[in-house]
Scaffold this active site. Structure first.
Site, PDB file in Angstrom:
ATOM      1  N   ARG A  50     -56.289 -36.114  -1.657  1.00  0.00           N
ATOM      2  CA  ARG A  50     -55.660 -35.138  -2.551  1.00  0.00           C
ATOM      3  C   ARG A  50     -55.336 -33.825  -1.842  1.00  0.00           C
ATOM      4  O   ARG A  50     -54.261 -33.252  -2.035  1.00  0.00           O
ATOM      5  CB  ARG A  50     -56.557 -34.899  -3.763  1.00  0.00           C
ATOM      6  N   LYS A  77     -44.218 -12.663  -1.270  1.00  0.00           N
ATOM      7  CA  LYS A  77     -44.565 -13.320  -2.529  1.00  0.00           C
ATOM      8  C   LYS A  77     -44.961 -14.755  -2.221  1.00  0.00           C
ATOM      9  O   LYS A  77     -44.133 -15.667  -2.215  1.00  0.00           O
ATOM     10  CB  LYS A  77     -43.396 -13.264  -3.518  1.00  0.00           C
ATOM     11  N   LYS A  82     -40.841   1.244  -0.121  1.00  0.00           N
ATOM     12  CA  LYS A  82     -40.258   0.745  -1.359  1.00  0.00           C
ATOM     13  C   LYS A  82     -40.182   1.841  -2.410  1.00  0.00           C
ATOM     14  O   LYS A  82     -40.638   2.973  -2.191  1.00  0.00           O
ATOM     15  CB  LYS A  82     -41.065  -0.463  -1.851  1.00  0.00           C
ATOM     16  N   GLU A 118     -36.133   0.732   1.156  1.00  0.00           N
ATOM     17  CA  GLU A 118     -35.490   0.099   0.012  1.00  0.00           C
ATOM     18  C   GLU A 118     -34.596   1.112  -0.697  1.00  0.00           C
ATOM     19  O   GLU A 118     -35.033   2.223  -1.007  1.00  0.00           O
ATOM     20  CB  GLU A 118     -36.568  -0.416  -0.947  1.00  0.00           C
ATOM     21  N   ASP A 157     -31.239  -3.190  -2.597  1.00  0.00           N
ATOM     22  CA  ASP A 157     -32.033  -3.898  -3.602  1.00  0.00           C
ATOM     23  C   ASP A 157     -31.287  -3.990  -4.931  1.00  0.00           C
ATOM     24  O   ASP A 157     -30.971  -2.976  -5.555  1.00  0.00           O
ATOM     25  CB  ASP A 157     -33.368  -3.176  -3.800  1.00  0.00           C
TER      26      ASP A 157
END
Length: 280
Positions: A100, A135, A167, A197, A218
């Site tokens: 598995r 992410k 950012k 950004e 962005d």
């Protein structure tokens, strides 16, 4: 991050096996004789781009170093339905205990690589390169980012320590783009590039004036991206990000950006359908 070393993947495999086994495998230990020999193979049950076959092999070797594991198809190879990817021979109990975890890790990586390859193909003929993002599934980043490279993308920064991206929230907390970059230029190691950004043309101008090495566009419209690329005019590298999908990635690339980054190569990838079969 294409080739993975055992030092990098062994902790992931160890944790995954501990999670799967708990304090024992009632089914295998009670149903199967201790030294019963067996042969098994992992196949794909749909067309897929192969990734993680070495990781799957490492799972079997971790469970039982005496298993004879043969890799039948290489990472980065396009496999048709029913292609044999891996063969395993040895104690049946060992194969069952590894099954598995090996399938979970490899199916995840194959799915990411397969989707990444689709997006990369959509960029054929442009100068734009595809990047992944941070992410990722906690604990699996190195495997998932390896899979995007196998699919044809390039890795964006692996973690917070190997690159600077200023950012929106950094800009707000620092008091603006100019203030943020001023502090970075005072103390940042000179080997690291600074990316900023931006969400509009005024921010692009400020980032350029403040000395950004890379400017991220962005969630801009295609028209605004074209204006931004013209405004930057080669003075910084340009990265487009936000809501990138297969249906619009080509149009974004044709604005002239150097890179397109998207989390969808990982967050939007489904698992490839793989199966382990015992030979009777």
């Amino acid at each position: 991050m294409h080739e993975l070393h055992s030092i990098q993947i062994e902790p992931i495999i160890q944790k995954a096996l501990e999670e799967d086994w708990g304090y024992g495998d009632w089914t295998t230990d009670l149903c199967v004789e201790a030294n019963r020999p067996a042969r098994a193979r992992i196949i794909c049950k749909e067309a897929t781009l192969i990734a993680g076959v070495d990781v799957a092999a490492a799972v079997f070797h971790k469970v039982d170093p005496q298993l004879n594991v043969q890799i039948k198809a290489s990472n980065g190879t396009a496999a048709e339905n029913r292609t044999e990817l891996l063969s395993i021979e040895g104690r049946a109990r060992s194969i069952l205990k590894a099954e598995r975890v090996a399938l979970n890790l490899m199916a995840r990586m194959c799915g990411i690589a397969t989707l990444t390859r689709e997006l990369v193909k959509a960029l054929d003929g442009t100068r734009t390169q595809l990047l992944d993002t941070r992410k990722t599934t906690p604990g699996l980043r190195i495997l998932e980012k390896s899979a995007t490279v196998i699919g044809g993308a390039r890795n964006h920064r692996f973690g917070l320590c190997d690159g600077v991206i200023v950012k929106e929230n950094h800009i707000r907390a620092a008091g603006g783009i100019t203030a943020a970059l001023g502090r970075l230029h005072e103390s940042l190691p000179p080997t690291l590039k600074i990316e900023v950004e931006t969400t509009n043309l005024d921010e692009v101008k400020e980032a350029l004036s403040a000395g950004a090495d890379i400017i991220m566009l962005d969630n801009m419209s295609v028209g605004m991206m074209k204006e931004a690329v013209s405004l930057i005019n080669g003075k910084a590298l340009v990265e487009a990000s936000g809501n990138v999908r297969l249906h619009n990635i080509r149009e974004i690339a044709e604005t002239g950006v150097d890179f397109i980054s998207t989390s969808s190569v990982i967050t939007g990838a489904r698992w490839s359908d793989l199966s382990l079969l015992f030979d009777v």
